[in-house]
Design an enzyme around this catalytic site. Structure first.
Site, mmCIF file in Angstrom:
data_model
loop_
_atom_site.group_PDB
_atom_site.id
_atom_site.type_symbol
_atom_site.label_atom_id
_atom_site.label_comp_id
_atom_site.label_asym_id
_atom_site.label_seq_id
_atom_site.Cartn_x
_atom_site.Cartn_y
_atom_site.Cartn_z
ATOM 1 N N HIS A 52 -15.077 -69.263 -57.276
ATOM 2 C CA HIS A 52 -16.150 -69.745 -57.397
ATOM 3 C C HIS A 52 -17.161 -69.013 -58.034
ATOM 4 C CE1 HIS A 52 -18.366 -67.672 -54.565
ATOM 5 N NE2 HIS A 52 -17.222 -68.323 -52.908
HETATM 6 P P1 TYD Z 1 -17.205 -70.849 -49.018
HETATM 7 O O1 TYD Z 1 -18.168 -70.747 -50.201
HETATM 8 O O2 TYD Z 1 -15.861 -71.793 -48.989
HETATM 9 O O3 TYD Z 1 -17.243 -69.463 -48.403
HETATM 10 P P2 TYD Z 1 -15.954 -68.631 -49.683
HETATM 11 O O4 TYD Z 1 -17.153 -68.329 -50.772
HETATM 12 O O5 TYD Z 1 -15.547 -67.425 -48.398
HETATM 13 O O6 TYD Z 1 -14.672 -69.177 -50.186
HETATM 14 O O7 TYD Z 1 -18.100 -71.612 -48.025
HETATM 15 C C1 TYD Z 1 -17.584 -72.674 -47.019
HETATM 16 C C2 TYD Z 1 -18.867 -73.063 -46.667
HETATM 17 O O8 TYD Z 1 -19.864 -72.712 -45.752
HETATM 18 C C3 TYD Z 1 -18.828 -74.661 -47.391
HETATM 19 O O9 TYD Z 1 -19.266 -75.242 -47.071
HETATM 20 C C4 TYD Z 1 -20.400 -73.714 -47.708
HETATM 21 C C5 TYD Z 1 -20.959 -73.042 -46.297
HETATM 22 N N1 TYD Z 1 -21.395 -71.775 -46.486
HETATM 23 C C6 TYD Z 1 -23.369 -71.981 -45.422
HETATM 24 O O10 TYD Z 1 -22.883 -73.140 -45.719
HETATM 25 N N2 TYD Z 1 -23.552 -71.136 -45.833
HETATM 26 C C7 TYD Z 1 -23.854 -69.839 -47.235
HETATM 27 O O11 TYD Z 1 -23.812 -68.779 -46.923
HETATM 28 C C8 TYD Z 1 -22.389 -69.455 -47.303
HETATM 29 C C9 TYD Z 1 -21.228 -68.505 -47.842
HETATM 30 C C10 TYD Z 1 -21.225 -70.983 -47.500
#
Ligand code: TYD
Length: 137
Positions: A52
């Site tokens: 992302h």
């Molecule tokens: P995601 O963006 O997929 O993680 P990564 O960057 O490691 O790929 O996030 C996974 C889940 O966690 C998504 O539902 C959003 C949630 N999340 C939070 O609630 N708070 C946060 O600070 C982060 C980074 C993610």
């Protein structure tokens, strides 16, 4: 600024016979104020995280244990940075697509972030991210 706006930041390390100590002070070692800390751990073999981009978020990514690669992409160029030390973080500026891959067993990835979690700050679709970087709606 693109991926040239991202850089490795060497953090202070205090070493003595008891081991190493590293610290991060906002405004001194990293170019943003810290509002959030999160970390990835228990990462299965071959898992890929990230995938992302962020509109406005600044981050410092640190390999607290083990190692992994961060693939940075500004829509024009890609660069891979290997992180393997708790005293060296990767500063990632806004408008960078990032993928975290090649985690070693037991790796821990800590991220210091400039804002609270806000899903509206994310680009979750690569084509939309690239179009936004080129000023397209
Ligand atoms: P995601 O963006 O997929 O993680 P990564 O960057 O490691 O790929 O996030 C996974 C889940 O966690 C998504 O539902 C959003 C949630 N999340 C939070 O609630 N708070 C946060 O600070 C982060 C980074 C993610």
């Amino acid at each position: 600024m693109g991926i040239d706006g991202c850089r490795l930041i060497h953090l202070p390390r205090i070493s003595d016979s008891r081991g190493n100590l590293t610290f991060v002070e906002e405004g001194k070692h990293i170019p943003f104020d810290i509002q959030r800390v999160y970390y990835l751990y228990d990462i299965p073999a071959n898992a890929e995280r990230g995938g992302h981009g962020h509109k406005a978020l600044h981050q410092l990514i640190v390999a607290m244990s083990g190692s992994f690669d961060v693939v940075l992409d500004d829509g024009r160029r890609r660069k891979t940075v290997h992180l393997a030390r708790p005293d060296c973080g990767l500063y990632v500026c806004p408008m960078i697509w990032r993928e975290l891959v090649n985690f070693t067993a037991g790796a821990v990835c800590m991220v210091l972030a400039s804002s609270l979690y806000d899903e509206t700050d994310y680009y979750r679709d690569y084509a939309t991210f690239v179009a936004a970087g080129r000023g397209q709606p």
